[in-house]
Design an enzyme around this catalytic site. Structure first.
Site, short mmCIF file in Angstrom:
data_model
loop_
_atom_site.label_atom_id
_atom_site.label_comp_id
_atom_site.label_asym_id
_atom_site.label_seq_id
_atom_site.Cartn_x
_atom_site.Cartn_y
_atom_site.Cartn_z
NE ARG A 15 -1.91 -1.70 3.59
CZ ARG A 15 -2.32 -1.89 4.84
NH1 ARG A 15 -3.53 -1.52 5.21
NH2 ARG A 15 -1.51 -2.45 5.72
CE LYS A 75 1.01 -2.33 9.46
NZ LYS A 75 -0.15 -2.69 10.32
CE1 TYR A 94 -5.51 2.25 10.46
CE2 TYR A 94 -4.38 1.95 8.37
CZ TYR A 94 -5.54 2.12 9.09
OH TYR A 94 -6.75 2.17 8.43
CG HIS A 96 -2.05 -1.15 15.34
ND1 HIS A 96 -3.38 -1.27 15.68
CD2 HIS A 96 -2.02 -1.00 13.99
CE1 HIS A 96 -4.13 -1.20 14.58
NE2 HIS A 96 -3.32 -1.03 13.54
CD GLU A 118 -3.50 2.80 15.70
OE1 GLU A 118 -2.58 2.75 16.53
OE2 GLU A 118 -3.36 3.21 14.52
CG ASP A 198 -19.42 -8.65 20.40
OD1 ASP A 198 -19.42 -8.03 21.48
OD2 ASP A 198 -18.80 -8.26 19.40
CB SER A 220 -18.14 -13.71 23.57
OG SER A 220 -16.80 -14.15 23.65
CB VAL A 239 -11.43 -9.46 20.05
CG1 VAL A 239 -11.60 -8.62 21.31
CG2 VAL A 239 -12.34 -10.66 20.09
CG LEU A 240 -10.42 -2.66 18.11
CD1 LEU A 240 -8.92 -2.72 17.94
CD2 LEU A 240 -11.05 -1.75 17.06
CB VAL A 267 -8.40 -10.01 11.95
CG1 VAL A 267 -8.33 -8.64 11.26
CG2 VAL A 267 -8.86 -11.06 10.94
CG ASP A 270 -2.09 -4.67 12.88
OD1 ASP A 270 -0.91 -4.99 12.72
OD2 ASP A 270 -2.82 -4.29 11.95
#
Length: 363
Positions: A15, A75, A94, A96, A118, A198, A220, A239-240, A267, A270
């Site tokens: 990217r 990134k 980003y 993280h 983010e 969730d 969850s 999950v975030l 996923v 990060d």
């Protein structure tokens, strides 16, 4: 303002921080944009298109960092870039931070102003700059999971959608946020049996309303997760927790209860991953196997589809970049409480409490 767009140098990151269209908007607002030569090639945007949009092309990454007051990228900076970042320079990307103490310490030492995509919020508390990449990653998680269920890559040898006379595969999705919902759409579209978990009943009610009948919603908790990992073929970790390290919802001991050749796509990598055995991988070497379970945890999944991802990212970041450039970062943040939440590190000081909590620095 002088704005620099360097070429991404993280492993297999194709990217670029901005499309020619985004550059055009910045130039239209009387800013100077400097793009590193070939930065957009892998996303389908050649140097000539940036020149036509009003950018100046520079040969090296060092030149871009040296001239720019604000760096716009995709990134987080990697070690080779740390020394290029200047005191007071705005870095808009980003980050993280909660998943990398070395990166955090390097950005503190640089004296830069680190505004993280983010953690920027909209009026509803949503994450407008994270959402498009979460959409891409959520959809890709099923593509990749389906591929790695194939036997030549050590998967179960299962076709996710099944065929007449053969039942489809089962997909367990942790989290009914953007990643989880996009994954559920893709998996259900292939004909898989989908279970989405969730802790937010509002999200589960929404999922129940909009997803097709082959999707089941479930609250969850550890008991349910332990039970369902035993019977499902593909598990998606989506999950975030805003700015925080992801919780380990799947622990090492659970792997031994899973089907041999099952696949986990985390996923959340990060932010440290929601699986205890997660470690970041690359598109060059995307998987590893623990207890006969295939782990896919590429830390920049959308980088594999850079044309789509770069356009989707620029769609949402350009207006913020223009605001920062027009007003300067202090006035821009003061005028927009949601953008202010994107400020993680300011000239040597961590100002986002979740980062301090992640490394237990408060004590």
């Amino acid at each position: 303002m002088k704005i620099g767009i360097p070429k991404e140098i993280k492993n297999n990151e194709s990217r670029v921080g901005m499309t020619p269209g985004g550059v055009f908007e910045l130039v239209k607002n009387n800013h100077e944009v400097f793009v590193q030569s070939t930065a957009g090639d892998n996303s389908g945007f050649i140097d000539e298109t940036y020149i036509e949009a009003g950018a100046t092309i520079l040969d090296t990454i060092e030149e871009v960092y040296a001239i720019a007051e604000m760096i716009v990228k995709v990134k987080e900076p990697i070690e080779e870039e740390y020394s290029l970042i200047k005191k007071g320079q705005i870095v808009f990307t980003y980050f993280h931070f909660a998943s990398s103490e070395p990166l955090t310490k390097a950005m503190i030492a640089s004296g830069a102003v680190c505004i993280a995509y983010e953690t920027v919020e909209d009026r509803d508390g949503g994450l407008p700059l994270l959402t498009p990449m979460s959409e891409v990653a959520g959809r890709m998680s099923i593509q990749q999971g389906a591929k790695y269920l194939e036997k030549p890559v050590k998967g179960r040898g299962l076709l996710l959608g099944g065929v007449p006379g053969v039942p489809p595969g089962k997909v367990l999705i942790l989290g009914a946020g953007v990643v989880g919902m996009q994954a559920a759409k893709m998996a259900s579209g292939l004909g898989a049996q989908v279970t989405i978990l969730d802790v937010d009943m509002k999200r589960l009610r929404y999922a129940n309303d909009v997803l097709p009948n082959n999707c089941t919603t479930l609250f969850s908790n550890e008991y349910n997760i332990r039970e369902f990992v035993q019977t499902h073929d593909l598990i998606i970790g989506g999950v975030l927790l805003k700015g925080k390290k992801a919780p380990n919802l799947i622990t090492r001991d659970m792997l031994k209860t899973m089907k041999s050749g099952a696949v986990i796509v985390d996923v959340a990598v990060d932010q440290g991953g929601c699986v205890e055995t997660t470690r970041p991988t690359t598109h060059e070497d995307p998987i590893y196997i623990i207890d006969e379970i295939v782990h896919y945890s590429v830390a920049n999944m959308p980088g594999a589809v850079p044309y789509t991802s770069t356009i989707a990212l620029t769609n949402v970041t350009t207006a913020y970049a223009i605001k920062i450039a027009n007003l300067g970062w202090k006035k821009a943040l003061a005028s927009d409480p949601g953008l202010q939440k994107g400020l993680n590190i300011s000239e040597g000081e961590v100002v986002y409490k979740e980062i301090i909590e992640a490394f237990d620095w408060a004590s």
